[in-house]
Design an enzyme around this catalytic site. Sequence first.
Site, PDB file in Angstrom:
ATOM      1  N   GLU A   8       0.832  -1.209   0.000  1.00 16.25           N
ATOM      2  CA  GLU A   8       0.000   0.000   0.000  1.00 16.25           C
ATOM      3  C   GLU A   8       0.864   1.255   0.000  1.00 16.25           C
ATOM      4  O   GLU A   8       0.760   2.099   0.894  1.00 16.25           O
ATOM      5  CB  GLU A   8      -0.905  -0.001   1.243  1.00 16.25           C
ATOM      6  CG  GLU A   8      -1.793  -1.227   1.387  1.00 16.25           C
ATOM      7  CD  GLU A   8      -2.543  -1.261   2.717  1.00 16.25           C
ATOM      8  OE1 GLU A   8      -2.301  -0.380   3.568  1.00 16.25           O
ATOM      9  OE2 GLU A   8      -3.359  -2.176   2.895  1.00 16.25           O
TER      10      GLU A   8
ATOM     11  N   GLY B 136       2.177   4.936  -0.636  1.00 14.76           N
ATOM     12  CA  GLY B 136       1.583   6.233  -0.950  1.00 14.76           C
ATOM     13  C   GLY B 136       2.685   7.218  -1.283  1.00 14.76           C
ATOM     14  O   GLY B 136       3.005   7.504  -2.437  1.00 14.76           O
ATOM     15  N   ARG B 137       3.350   7.676  -0.221  1.00 11.57           N
ATOM     16  CA  ARG B 137       4.360   8.727  -0.341  1.00 11.57           C
ATOM     17  C   ARG B 137       5.449   8.406  -1.364  1.00 11.57           C
ATOM     18  O   ARG B 137       5.847   9.267  -2.142  1.00 11.57           O
ATOM     19  CB  ARG B 137       5.008   8.916   1.035  1.00 11.57           C
ATOM     20  CG  ARG B 137       5.882  10.137   1.146  1.00 11.57           C
ATOM     21  CD  ARG B 137       6.655  10.129   2.473  1.00 11.57           C
ATOM     22  NE  ARG B 137       5.873   9.809   3.623  1.00 11.57           N
ATOM     23  CZ  ARG B 137       5.298  10.690   4.448  1.00 11.57           C
ATOM     24  NH1 ARG B 137       5.467  11.972   4.245  1.00 11.57           N
ATOM     25  NH2 ARG B 137       4.598  10.294   5.494  1.00 11.57           N
TER      26      ARG B 137
ATOM     27  N   ARG C 153       1.966  20.180   6.446  1.00 14.46           N
ATOM     28  CA  ARG C 153       2.995  19.291   6.998  1.00 14.46           C
ATOM     29  C   ARG C 153       4.046  20.020   7.857  1.00 14.46           C
ATOM     30  O   ARG C 153       4.386  19.554   8.938  1.00 14.46           O
ATOM     31  CB  ARG C 153       3.676  18.471   5.888  1.00 14.46           C
ATOM     32  CG  ARG C 153       2.700  17.613   5.070  1.00 14.46           C
ATOM     33  CD  ARG C 153       3.393  16.588   4.185  1.00 14.46           C
ATOM     34  NE  ARG C 153       4.001  15.532   4.970  1.00 14.46           N
ATOM     35  CZ  ARG C 153       5.271  15.446   5.241  1.00 14.46           C
ATOM     36  NH1 ARG C 153       6.118  16.318   4.751  1.00 14.46           N
ATOM     37  NH2 ARG C 153       5.731  14.479   5.991  1.00 14.46           N
TER      38      ARG C 153
ATOM     39  N   TYR D 140       3.808  18.589  11.594  1.00 16.65           N
ATOM     40  CA  TYR D 140       4.837  17.621  11.998  1.00 16.65           C
ATOM     41  C   TYR D 140       6.221  18.251  12.110  1.00 16.65           C
ATOM     42  O   TYR D 140       7.197  17.547  12.346  1.00 16.65           O
ATOM     43  CB  TYR D 140       4.963  16.494  10.962  1.00 16.65           C
ATOM     44  CG  TYR D 140       3.678  15.883  10.482  1.00 16.65           C
ATOM     45  CD1 TYR D 140       2.894  15.107  11.329  1.00 16.65           C
ATOM     46  CD2 TYR D 140       3.260  16.046   9.163  1.00 16.65           C
ATOM     47  CE1 TYR D 140       1.718  14.526  10.871  1.00 16.65           C
ATOM     48  CE2 TYR D 140       2.095  15.464   8.699  1.00 16.65           C
ATOM     49  CZ  TYR D 140       1.321  14.717   9.562  1.00 16.65           C
ATOM     50  OH  TYR D 140       0.173  14.145   9.102  1.00 16.65           O
TER      51      TYR D 140
ATOM     52  N   CYS E 260      -3.648  33.511  10.002  1.00 17.59           N
ATOM     53  CA  CYS E 260      -3.500  34.237  11.265  1.00 17.59           C
ATOM     54  C   CYS E 260      -3.084  33.335  12.411  1.00 17.59           C
ATOM     55  O   CYS E 260      -3.829  33.160  13.387  1.00 17.59           O
ATOM     56  CB  CYS E 260      -4.795  34.964  11.578  1.00 17.59           C
ATOM     57  SG  CYS E 260      -5.182  36.117  10.260  1.00 17.59           S
ATOM     58  N   GLU E 261      -1.950  32.699  12.272  1.00 20.18           N
ATOM     59  CA  GLU E 261      -1.379  31.883  13.346  1.00 20.18           C
ATOM     60  C   GLU E 261       0.134  31.921  13.189  1.00 20.18           C
ATOM     61  O   GLU E 261       0.630  31.839  12.058  1.00 20.18           O
ATOM     62  CB  GLU E 261      -1.795  30.413  13.208  1.00 20.18           C
ATOM     63  CG  GLU E 261      -3.261  30.180  13.371  1.00 20.18           C
ATOM     64  CD  GLU E 261      -3.574  28.759  13.838  1.00 20.18           C
ATOM     65  OE1 GLU E 261      -2.692  28.114  14.451  1.00 20.18           O
ATOM     66  OE2 GLU E 261      -4.694  28.332  13.592  1.00 20.18           O
TER      67      GLU E 261
END
Length: 423
Positions: free
Chosen positions: A273, A275-276, A312, A316, A342-343
Site C-alpha cells: 500500500e 503512498g508517499r 505538513r 509535523y 493568522c497563526e
Amino acid sequence: MHHFQYRGDELYCEDVPVRRIAEEAGTPCYIYSKATLCHHFRVFDSAFKDVPHLTCYSVKANSNIAVLKLFNSLGGGVDIVSGGELFRARKAGIPAEKIVYSGVGKTVDEIDFALNENILMFNIESTDELEQINRRATAKGVKAKIALRVNPDIDPNTHPYISTGMNKNKFGIAIDTALKAYEQARALSNIEILGVDCHIGSQLTEVTPFVDALKRLRTLIGKLRKIGVAIRFLDLGGGLGIVYDQESPPQPREYADAILRELVDIDCTLIFEPGRVIVGNAGILAVKVLYTKRTQTKNFVITDGGMNDLVRPSLYGSYHYIQTVMKSQRNTEIVDVVGPICESGDFLARDRGMPLPTAGEYLAVMSAGAYGFTMSSNYNSRPRAPEVLVNGSEYHLIRRRETWEDLVAPESLPPYLNEACAR
Ligand code: LLP
C-alpha cells in the site's frame, strides 16, 4: 528521481516552465509530473515482479481521480480508508477486486458501500469491527472478505503522529491476541478470511522495522495454517520513506530484497500500500512571494501559500526544500517562509538559508505531492488550490481553484435568519 529541474535559470516540470503554470493557473498551485508518477509506480511495482503481488496505491496520499486513473492504467489497485476514497476509486475506474479497505472507524454506511461494491478485502482493526462487518454482511446475504490488521508492536522510528504499529497506537489487533481473533472470525457465518495485514507507519527510512514486523507476521501465518486457517494474501501496508532533506531511505529494490528474503515459500499473494514513495517527489506547491519583512530578529518571506495549503511543516515540523522558480544570484540569508494565515504556526520553512526572494517572485515548495493537497483545508476561508498535471510539454488542470462561492455553497440559513435577512 523527479522531473523538476532547472534549464538555464528557470525551473521546469518536465518540458513546461513552472513560471508559466504559476502565471496561467495562479498561485498557490499544486503541480504534478506525470512522468515522475509513472516512473515511481513502475519502480516500486517492478521490484516485486518475480512474485505474485498487487500494488494498492494509498489514496490518502494524493486522491485526485486523474492520479488514480493513471495508476489504474499501470495495473495498480488502491488502499482506501473511507467511503469517500472508495467513491473516488470507483469514479476513477479502479476494479473492485483491486481495492483493500483499512481504517479503525468504518461506519455502517461505509461498510455497506464496500460490501455492495464487493471489494477485495476489508482490513479489520478490532473484534468489534469484525462483528459489525459480519452483521452487515449477514443482513445483505453476502460474505465479507477480510484480513485482520495485526499490530506487531514494532517501533518504526518515525514521527510519533505517523507511527502506527506499536501497542500504544490505536491501529490493528495486538499480535498476541491475533490468533484468538482469527478463531473468532472463523466462527462467524458471513466472514471469509483471506489474509493477514499490517501497516507500521509512514516515512520509514530503514528496512529493519519492516523486516522485524514481517518475522512476527510469518510466525502468525504459520500458526494460522496449522489450525487450518487458509491465508492467501499478506498485505504489508505502505510506509517507505522518501528524501525530503538529508534522509537516505532504502530504494524500493532494497526494500523488496529485504522483504522477499524473509518470505521464501510463504505462498501468498503480497499486497503493498505505498503512498508517499509513489507521489511525494512527483509534486510541488508553487507559491508567490507577496511581501518581505525584516524585523529585529527575523527575515520573513510572506507567500500566498500557507498552512491551509500545505500543513505538513506546521503539523509535523516537516522539512520541505524550497527553491526559487528563477535561479537567484542574491546572497543567502536566513529566512522564515510563512503564509498569510493568522497563526504563528503558519510557516512553510523556519530559519532556512536561501537567497532572499523579492515580492512577485515564485517559489517551489518541493516534495509536496504526498499529503499536500489531500490535507489542505479552507481555514481562514481560503479556497483550496488548483492541481495541475504536466505531461511532457503540455499540462492540464485536474482540479480547478475553488471559488469564494464554493466556500459558502453547502451552507444554509435557518428560516428565522432568512426572514431577518429579507427584512
Ligand atoms: N496503508 C495504511 C493503512 C496507511 O495508514 C497509510 C498511511 C499508508 C498505507 C500509506 O503510507 P505511505 O506509503 O504513504 O507512508 N500525513 C502524514 C502521513 C500519514 C500516513 C497515514 N497512513 C504526512 O504528511 O507525513
